[in-house]
Structures are given as structure tokens and as C-alpha cells.
Write a protein that holds these residues in place. Sequence first.
Motif, PDB file in Angstrom:
ATOM      1  N   ALA A  45       0.837  -1.198   0.000  1.00  0.00           N
ATOM      2  CA  ALA A  45       0.000   0.000   0.000  1.00  0.00           C
ATOM      3  C   ALA A  45       0.873   1.250   0.000  1.00  0.00           C
ATOM      4  CB  ALA A  45      -0.895   0.004   1.235  1.00  0.00           C
ATOM      5  N   ARG A  46       0.325   2.318  -0.532  1.00  0.00           N
ATOM      6  CA  ARG A  46       1.036   3.602  -0.532  1.00  0.00           C
ATOM      7  C   ARG A  46       1.301   4.025   0.913  1.00  0.00           C
ATOM      8  NH1 ARG A  46      -0.148   8.618  -4.280  1.00  0.00           N
ATOM      9  NH2 ARG A  46       0.842  10.273  -3.080  1.00  0.00           N
ATOM     10  N   PRO A  47       2.553   4.317   1.255  1.00  0.00           N
ATOM     11  CA  PRO A  47       2.864   4.723   2.628  1.00  0.00           C
ATOM     12  C   PRO A  47       2.141   6.022   2.993  1.00  0.00           C
ATOM     13  CG  PRO A  47       4.872   4.204   1.423  1.00  0.00           C
ATOM     14  CD  PRO A  47       3.760   4.232   0.430  1.00  0.00           C
ATOM     15  N   GLU A  48       1.730   6.116   4.226  1.00  0.00           N
ATOM     16  CA  GLU A  48       1.007   7.294   4.703  1.00  0.00           C
ATOM     17  C   GLU A  48       1.939   8.234   5.457  1.00  0.00           C
ATOM     18  OE1 GLU A  48      -2.243   5.927   7.079  1.00  0.00           O
ATOM     19  OE2 GLU A  48      -3.177   4.870   5.414  1.00  0.00           O
ATOM     20  N   HIS A  49       1.522   9.484   5.545  1.00  0.00           N
ATOM     21  CA  HIS A  49       2.192  10.499   6.361  1.00  0.00           C
ATOM     22  C   HIS A  49       3.629  10.774   5.926  1.00  0.00           C
ATOM     23  CE1 HIS A  49      -1.367  10.029   8.774  1.00  0.00           C
ATOM     24  NE2 HIS A  49      -1.054   8.780   9.025  1.00  0.00           N
ATOM     25  N   ALA A  58      10.379   6.714  -1.550  1.00  0.00           N
ATOM     26  CA  ALA A  58       9.741   5.406  -1.338  1.00  0.00           C
ATOM     27  C   ALA A  58       9.358   4.768  -2.670  1.00  0.00           C
ATOM     28  CB  ALA A  58       8.516   5.552  -0.442  1.00  0.00           C
ATOM     29  N   ALA A  59       8.802   5.564  -3.577  1.00  0.00           N
ATOM     30  CA  ALA A  59       8.417   5.046  -4.892  1.00  0.00           C
ATOM     31  C   ALA A  59       9.653   4.582  -5.671  1.00  0.00           C
ATOM     32  CB  ALA A  59       7.666   6.122  -5.683  1.00  0.00           C
ATOM     33  N   LEU A  65      13.572  -2.097  -6.203  1.00  0.00           N
ATOM     34  CA  LEU A  65      13.449  -3.451  -5.664  1.00  0.00           C
ATOM     35  C   LEU A  65      12.640  -4.341  -6.613  1.00  0.00           C
ATOM     36  CD1 LEU A  65      14.265  -5.177  -3.264  1.00  0.00           C
ATOM     37  CD2 LEU A  65      12.212  -4.418  -2.084  1.00  0.00           C
ATOM     38  N   ALA A  66      11.587  -3.781  -7.205  1.00  0.00           N
ATOM     39  CA  ALA A  66      10.784  -4.543  -8.163  1.00  0.00           C
ATOM     40  C   ALA A  66      11.622  -4.944  -9.375  1.00  0.00           C
ATOM     41  CB  ALA A  66       9.570  -3.724  -8.601  1.00  0.00           C
ATOM     42  N   GLU A  67      12.416  -4.007  -9.856  1.00  0.00           N
ATOM     43  CA  GLU A  67      13.273  -4.304 -11.015  1.00  0.00           C
ATOM     44  C   GLU A  67      14.285  -5.392 -10.681  1.00  0.00           C
ATOM     45  OE1 GLU A  67      16.618  -1.944 -13.558  1.00  0.00           O
ATOM     46  OE2 GLU A  67      14.755  -0.869 -13.149  1.00  0.00           O
ATOM     47  N   ARG A  68      14.894  -5.296  -9.506  1.00  0.00           N
ATOM     48  CA  ARG A  68      15.902  -6.272  -9.099  1.00  0.00           C
ATOM     49  C   ARG A  68      15.335  -7.667  -8.889  1.00  0.00           C
ATOM     50  NH1 ARG A  68      19.911  -3.381  -4.715  1.00  0.00           N
ATOM     51  NH2 ARG A  68      20.924  -1.991  -6.191  1.00  0.00           N
ATOM     52  N   PRO A  73       6.052  -3.223  -9.748  1.00  0.00           N
ATOM     53  CA  PRO A  73       5.903  -2.331  -8.601  1.00  0.00           C
ATOM     54  C   PRO A  73       4.423  -2.058  -8.344  1.00  0.00           C
ATOM     55  CG  PRO A  73       6.503  -1.077 -10.535  1.00  0.00           C
ATOM     56  CD  PRO A  73       6.522  -2.530 -10.937  1.00  0.00           C
ATOM     57  N   PRO A  74       4.087  -1.536  -7.179  1.00  0.00           N
ATOM     58  CA  PRO A  74       2.691  -1.173  -6.927  1.00  0.00           C
ATOM     59  C   PRO A  74       2.258  -0.045  -7.871  1.00  0.00           C
ATOM     60  CG  PRO A  74       4.086  -0.587  -5.039  1.00  0.00           C
ATOM     61  CD  PRO A  74       4.948  -1.265  -6.044  1.00  0.00           C
ATOM     62  N   VAL A  75       0.989   0.013  -8.207  1.00  0.00           N
ATOM     63  CA  VAL A  75       0.471   1.016  -9.145  1.00  0.00           C
ATOM     64  C   VAL A  75       0.779   2.427  -8.658  1.00  0.00           C
ATOM     65  CG1 VAL A  75      -1.632   1.947 -10.172  1.00  0.00           C
ATOM     66  CG2 VAL A  75      -1.314  -0.520 -10.024  1.00  0.00           C
ATOM     67  N   TRP A  76       0.623   2.687  -7.371  1.00  0.00           N
ATOM     68  CA  TRP A  76       0.825   4.031  -6.842  1.00  0.00           C
ATOM     69  C   TRP A  76       2.233   4.561  -7.110  1.00  0.00           C
ATOM     70  CZ3 TRP A  76       4.783   4.726  -3.515  1.00  0.00           C
ATOM     71  CH2 TRP A  76       5.215   3.642  -2.761  1.00  0.00           C
TER      72      TRP A  76
END
Length: 93
Positions: A45-49, A58-59, A65-68, A73-76
Motif C-alpha cells: 500500500a502507498r505509505p502514509e504520512h 519510497a516510490a 526493488l521490483a526491477e531487481r 511495482p505497486p500502481v501508486w
Amino acid sequence: MPSTTSGNTASEILAIMARAAMSGDALAVRAAFLELNGVLLAKIARPEHLCELELCIAAGFVGLLAERTGQSPPVWAGQVPGALQPHFLLKSA
């Protein structure tokens, strides 16, 4: 699902990682990366605050990490605009 190491969710770990990067704490960033090992990244989930720059970091981290790991990756993460200024994790960069 909470981490078996820290008890934090993957989204919380990502927020911790972004804040650690902002403060120049490379060791905490590395520890957070290790905690995300084996996590289905597209479900984070998209991190809050987080401020805009922290969210951008974060994105970037979840995208890296997704590439590695050959994951999506998450859509957000693809919806977060890029940072206006570069941010270097290492002081010597």
C-alpha cells in the motif's frame, strides 16, 4: 502482512526506508531493504504520512526493488511525480 523481524507492514517499512534515506542513514535503508525480501511488491500500500520527497524516495526504492526481483511495482509508485532536486543517500555522492 507484518514483517517477522520488526512487526511492521511492508508499507511501514517503506516509509521507514524513505525517512532513513532522508537522514542519510544508509545502514537503516539496507536493513529495510532486507526486510522487504520475499514481499509481493505490487501489493504494498502507498505509505502514509510522508512528505512529497519522502514519497518520491519510497516510490523509487520500491521500483528499484521490483526491477531487481523481476516483480511489478505497486500502481501508486508510477503515479508519484519525480523530485525537483536530486537527493543523494551517501554524503560523498
